[in-house]
Structure formats: C-alpha cells, structure tokens
Design a protein around this motif. Sequence first.
Motif, PDB file in Angstrom:
ATOM      1  N   ALA A   1       0.843  -1.208   0.000  1.00  0.00           N
ATOM      2  CA  ALA A   1       0.000   0.000   0.000  1.00  0.00           C
ATOM      3  C   ALA A   1       0.876   1.255   0.000  1.00  0.00           C
ATOM      4  O   ALA A   1       0.575   2.237  -0.684  1.00  0.00           O
ATOM      5  CB  ALA A   1      -0.927   0.000   1.211  1.00  0.00           C
ATOM      6  N   HIS A   2       1.975   1.215   0.747  1.00  0.00           N
ATOM      7  CA  HIS A   2       2.885   2.365   0.795  1.00  0.00           C
ATOM      8  C   HIS A   2       3.637   2.533  -0.523  1.00  0.00           C
ATOM      9  O   HIS A   2       3.850   3.657  -0.993  1.00  0.00           O
ATOM     10  CB  HIS A   2       3.852   2.220   1.964  1.00  0.00           C
ATOM     11  CG  HIS A   2       3.286   2.719   3.256  1.00  0.00           C
ATOM     12  ND1 HIS A   2       4.033   2.870   4.399  1.00  0.00           N
ATOM     13  CD2 HIS A   2       2.029   3.107   3.578  1.00  0.00           C
ATOM     14  CE1 HIS A   2       3.261   3.337   5.372  1.00  0.00           C
ATOM     15  NE2 HIS A   2       2.039   3.477   4.896  1.00  0.00           N
ATOM     16  N   ALA A   3       4.019   1.413  -1.136  1.00  0.00           N
ATOM     17  CA  ALA A   3       4.712   1.491  -2.435  1.00  0.00           C
ATOM     18  C   ALA A   3       3.796   2.148  -3.464  1.00  0.00           C
ATOM     19  O   ALA A   3       4.207   3.028  -4.226  1.00  0.00           O
ATOM     20  CB  ALA A   3       5.122   0.094  -2.887  1.00  0.00           C
ATOM     21  N   ARG A   4       2.544   1.735  -3.453  1.00  0.00           N
ATOM     22  CA  ARG A   4       1.535   2.306  -4.357  1.00  0.00           C
ATOM     23  C   ARG A   4       1.345   3.805  -4.057  1.00  0.00           C
ATOM     24  O   ARG A   4       1.230   4.621  -4.971  1.00  0.00           O
ATOM     25  CB  ARG A   4       0.219   1.548  -4.163  1.00  0.00           C
ATOM     26  CG  ARG A   4      -1.001   2.169  -4.767  1.00  0.00           C
ATOM     27  CD  ARG A   4      -1.218   1.732  -6.187  1.00  0.00           C
ATOM     28  NE  ARG A   4      -2.427   2.333  -6.752  1.00  0.00           N
ATOM     29  CZ  ARG A   4      -2.477   2.854  -7.961  1.00  0.00           C
ATOM     30  NH1 ARG A   4      -1.427   2.833  -8.737  1.00  0.00           N
ATOM     31  NH2 ARG A   4      -3.604   3.383  -8.409  1.00  0.00           N
ATOM     32  N   ALA A   5       1.328   4.157  -2.777  1.00  0.00           N
ATOM     33  CA  ALA A   5       1.142   5.560  -2.389  1.00  0.00           C
ATOM     34  C   ALA A   5       2.280   6.421  -2.933  1.00  0.00           C
ATOM     35  O   ALA A   5       2.051   7.534  -3.409  1.00  0.00           O
ATOM     36  CB  ALA A   5       1.050   5.673  -0.872  1.00  0.00           C
ATOM     37  N   LEU A   6       3.511   5.894  -2.892  1.00  0.00           N
ATOM     38  CA  LEU A   6       4.647   6.667  -3.405  1.00  0.00           C
ATOM     39  C   LEU A   6       4.541   6.858  -4.920  1.00  0.00           C
ATOM     40  O   LEU A   6       4.814   7.947  -5.430  1.00  0.00           O
ATOM     41  CB  LEU A   6       5.968   5.973  -3.039  1.00  0.00           C
ATOM     42  CG  LEU A   6       6.351   6.072  -1.555  1.00  0.00           C
ATOM     43  CD1 LEU A   6       7.557   5.195  -1.244  1.00  0.00           C
ATOM     44  CD2 LEU A   6       6.643   7.530  -1.164  1.00  0.00           C
ATOM     45  N   GLU A   7       4.090   5.821  -5.628  1.00  0.00           N
ATOM     46  CA  GLU A   7       3.871   5.960  -7.075  1.00  0.00           C
ATOM     47  C   GLU A   7       2.854   7.055  -7.355  1.00  0.00           C
ATOM     48  O   GLU A   7       3.028   7.875  -8.256  1.00  0.00           O
ATOM     49  CB  GLU A   7       3.264   4.667  -7.646  1.00  0.00           C
ATOM     50  CG  GLU A   7       4.229   3.527  -7.885  1.00  0.00           C
ATOM     51  CD  GLU A   7       3.443   2.260  -8.271  1.00  0.00           C
ATOM     52  OE1 GLU A   7       3.934   1.180  -7.938  1.00  0.00           O
ATOM     53  OE2 GLU A   7       2.343   2.365  -8.879  1.00  0.00           O
ATOM     54  N   LEU A   8       1.778   7.044  -6.556  1.00  0.00           N
ATOM     55  CA  LEU A   8       0.712   8.023  -6.763  1.00  0.00           C
ATOM     56  C   LEU A   8       1.190   9.439  -6.483  1.00  0.00           C
ATOM     57  O   LEU A   8       0.763  10.385  -7.137  1.00  0.00           O
ATOM     58  CB  LEU A   8      -0.494   7.686  -5.887  1.00  0.00           C
ATOM     59  CG  LEU A   8      -1.324   6.525  -6.417  1.00  0.00           C
ATOM     60  CD1 LEU A   8      -2.225   5.974  -5.335  1.00  0.00           C
ATOM     61  CD2 LEU A   8      -2.154   6.978  -7.618  1.00  0.00           C
ATOM     62  N   MET A   9       2.087   9.582  -5.491  1.00  0.00           N
ATOM     63  CA  MET A   9       2.609  10.920  -5.198  1.00  0.00           C
ATOM     64  C   MET A   9       3.310  11.469  -6.429  1.00  0.00           C
ATOM     65  O   MET A   9       3.151  12.636  -6.784  1.00  0.00           O
ATOM     66  CB  MET A   9       3.572  10.869  -4.007  1.00  0.00           C
ATOM     67  CG  MET A   9       2.842  10.637  -2.682  1.00  0.00           C
ATOM     68  SD  MET A   9       3.934  10.709  -1.257  1.00  0.00           S
ATOM     69  CE  MET A   9       4.187  12.491  -1.138  1.00  0.00           C
ATOM     70  N   GLU A  10       4.080  10.617  -7.102  1.00  0.00           N
ATOM     71  CA  GLU A  10       4.751  11.047  -8.336  1.00  0.00           C
ATOM     72  C   GLU A  10       3.722  11.394  -9.407  1.00  0.00           C
ATOM     73  O   GLU A  10       3.832  12.402 -10.095  1.00  0.00           O
ATOM     74  CB  GLU A  10       5.659   9.920  -8.851  1.00  0.00           C
ATOM     75  CG  GLU A  10       6.714   9.526  -7.838  1.00  0.00           C
ATOM     76  CD  GLU A  10       8.119   9.530  -8.424  1.00  0.00           C
ATOM     77  OE1 GLU A  10       8.286  10.090  -9.525  1.00  0.00           O
ATOM     78  OE2 GLU A  10       9.012   8.976  -7.776  1.00  0.00           O
ATOM     79  N   LEU A  11       2.700  10.543  -9.503  1.00  0.00           N
ATOM     80  CA  LEU A  11       1.679  10.742 -10.534  1.00  0.00           C
ATOM     81  C   LEU A  11       0.982  12.095 -10.390  1.00  0.00           C
ATOM     82  O   LEU A  11       0.700  12.770 -11.370  1.00  0.00           O
ATOM     83  CB  LEU A  11       0.642   9.607 -10.469  1.00  0.00           C
ATOM     84  CG  LEU A  11      -0.476   9.639 -11.518  1.00  0.00           C
ATOM     85  CD1 LEU A  11       0.088   9.316 -12.906  1.00  0.00           C
ATOM     86  CD2 LEU A  11      -1.581   8.663 -11.174  1.00  0.00           C
TER      87      LEU A  11
END
Lengths: 220, 276
Positions: free
Chosen positions: B116-126
């Motif tokens: 979930a945190h890995a996905r959150a970091l991707e989304l921050m970039e997005l």
Amino acid sequence: MTWVMANLGLIAERALSHLGLAVPAVIASFLLSLPVGWFAHHYRWSRTALLGAAGLLYAIPSLPLFVLLPTLIGTGVRDRVNVIIALTLYGIALMVRSVADGLDAVGVPTTSAATAVGYSTASRFLQVELPLAGPVLLAGLRVVAVSTISLVTVSGVLGVSSLGLLFVDGFQRGIVAEVVAGIVATVLLALAVDAALVLAGRVLLPWTRRSRPQGSLVTP
Amino acid sequence: MPDARMIEFRSVSKTYPDGTVAVADFSLVVPRGQTTVLVGSSGSGKTTLLRMVNRMVSPTSGEVLVDGQDVAGVDPVRLRRRIGYVMQESGLMPHRLVIDNIATVPRLNRVPKASAHARALELMELVGLDPAMARRYPSQLSGGQQQRVGVARALAADPDLLLMDEPFGAVDPIVRAELQAELLRLQRELRKTILFITHDISEALLLGEQLVILRTGGEIAQVGAPLEIVADPADDFVAGFVGLTGERRLVVRRVDGVDIVVDGSGRPLGQVAARG
C-alpha cells in the motif's frame, strides 16, 4: 527525616500499594467512560442527562461511599476491590465529559470525509475519532489520574494500605514526620504519574507536536 | 464490453426533513470514461446529487445506478471504497502521515502495508508531489499540496469512478489553474469516469466533456458539450450563466489591419490567428 530514612521500605511498599489501587481505577474509568461519552456525543438528546448524571457521581461523599459499597456488593470493608470501584466511579464522573468533548472536537468535516472514503463506523471510531480526540482525552485523563491518586488516601481511614495509611497512622501515633511523608509522597506520586501521561501523549499523539508548517515548504 | 453508462440518475428527488427540496426530479446519464461537470450556484442541489452516488445522501425517491446496479442495494462502505472521492478542504486525516492518508482505502481493504505504501509513493509522483513529503502531516503542506494528496488518495484503490466535490474551490487562483491543468493531464492518461461539481463556469468549461447546467432544485437547464452550450445556449438563463451576455460576449475588431478579440467589458483578449 530520621523517620523517613528508617522507613524507606515501608514508604515504598505503601506507594506501590497506592498505585495498585489508583492505576486499575484510572484504567477502568477511562474504558467505561468511552462508550458513555460516545453515546452522549453521538446522540445529542442524551448529552445533558448523561453528563449530568456522571457529574452527580462526584457529589457522593467519598468516605460514606467506601463504607456503603461493601454492603451493596457484598465484599469486606477493607477489600481493595471496594476502593477501586469507588475510585472508578469518581473517575467516570470526570472522564465522561472529556470523552464527549473530545469526540465533539474532532469536527464534522473530518468524520464526514472519513465516511466518504470508506471507513466503516467501527474503523472510523477506532482509527479516526478516538485518536483525534486524543489531546482532550489526555487532558481529562491527567485530571482523573491526579484526582484518583489523591482520593486513594481517604481509604487509609479504613485501614486499606496506601500512602494515606501513613498519615492516618502518623496522626494517631503523633509522628509528624510520618504524616508529612505521606502527604509529600502522595504529591510526588501524582506528579510522576502525570509526567508519565504527558510522555505517553507525546509518543501516541505525534501529530500534535508537528502541526506547524516547516520553513522549507514551497507552494503548491 | 462494460455498460457505457457509468452512473444513471433515474428521477431522483431529495427533500430534507425540514421540508427543503434540494432536488425535485433529476435524471441524467454519466458516460463512462469522461468528465461530467455539474455546474450551478448554491441551492442548485449539485452537492446533494453527488453525494447520492456514494450513498452519503439517500434519495427521497428515484434511484441512482452505478455500473447498472442500484446503489440502494449495495453495502455503503464497500461502495465508497470503490469510488474515489475528492472534496474541498482536502478532507485528509490530520493525524496520519501523507503516505498513510494516500494508502487509506487499500489499508481498509487489508492490502499489506508495504505494498500500500509502495503504491502511495507511485501516486505521489503521478499527482506531482515530491515523495519526500510522504512522512509529513497534512497540516505541514500548503493547500494546493493537500488537494494533490486528496487526489492521490482517491486514486489509490484504482477506482473506475471519481467524485470531485468542488476540489479546487478553496485554493488561490494560481494554484487552482495548476491543479486544473494537472487534472486534465491525469485524465488524458487515466480515462476515469469523473463526476465533478463546481459553481465556477470557467472551471466547468475547461474540465467538462459533458456539462450539466443546473437551476435551483436540481432542475437541468441544459446538458451538452462545452462548445455546444456556448454555441447554442438553451435559454437566457444558460446564456447568462455561461456569461454570453457579459464577459464572454466577445467582439472581433479590426485594428491597424489586425483582427483582435475584445470581451464584454472592452478588454482586449488577443489576436485572431485563424478561423475554424
């Protein structure tokens, strides 16, 4: 001072015994106040009645309560359970309002946002409302802890072991040092527990310390 | 082939207990993969309509279908977890770090914390956020950054549908323009179904592929693409609301052999480069 030096062991034993009465009472009153406070917060119509009734508990004089409780619940007068139950009632009297106020302070925008993103009622209470009520709960808990530690001493009159027994005993036997030791130790104990709660708050409520924007931030 | 109708409002109405009629009788199809903007002033019932989609409000009569299913028969908590929601003033949890705020819905769905945190970091970039902000609290972010976190949170569970409740209403105009441009870029990339509400007609014209102009009580004044509405407003109300009787009443003037465009108040907007 000589009396204190000669009786350090006794003072320590009484202090532990004191904590053994106060800590369970503080924990029990906190846990029991949560559902009552939540009810008062959630159902506005019940608020005045519940907070009023809880507040009235505090109006019961402590010594008669210590004496009456055993006859109501069938325990011995010197049973520590009586003392813990009586102290729990006083704790609830103070804590219910803090729980209701703390939950009120969370604010509708936040709880409504939590609902909108998919928190269930239970997860919202445990993960959003309770932690955000934290600062107000902590403030209430500090008052309960200090007041409970001070109230424990009354049970000394019944002969239940606590720091209260030191000054009851000292008073009866005319040992001033013992009376003073009992009072000072009670105050020190209250201060120590209060400091422990403040520390626990810093660990458990970290966002309350980091709420100011940092200098390096650039819009947007 | 999934139904082309992502949301369907069927004759919904909402009367509040105090007797206020927020929505009288509203029907609309929100097509899949497009941005539909409901635009109206306060009292137009647009927030009520939006909140009917994720069952924050229950209609007094009529039904709301999401993916062909009447939402009244769907567990509201499950429904909300598969619909992204972005609100004004971000609605972030003040006691949780940015990364935990973004990971909210996956975590509620019991996705392991690490993924979930890995996905959150991707989304921050997005959404254009520096991942270094992951370990800050929302109050340590600017209003614009908080709204980006709100968008990232809404996208975290990869929902097909996003509800946006005046998400850029509380930020200053410069940040608002940036966030609007960012949303257009995201939407070109993601092709989500977005139901967006605003009272700002400029925002509606910029973001909407389908525009729904509301009068009071959720009455539809006109539905159409922005170009259609500007070219052919249904009535004086729409023309006035869109600004065709005021600032958007443009005139072409020839000055020194060059065609320039002037708005309703005589302010020069620019030169005519081409026609068509």
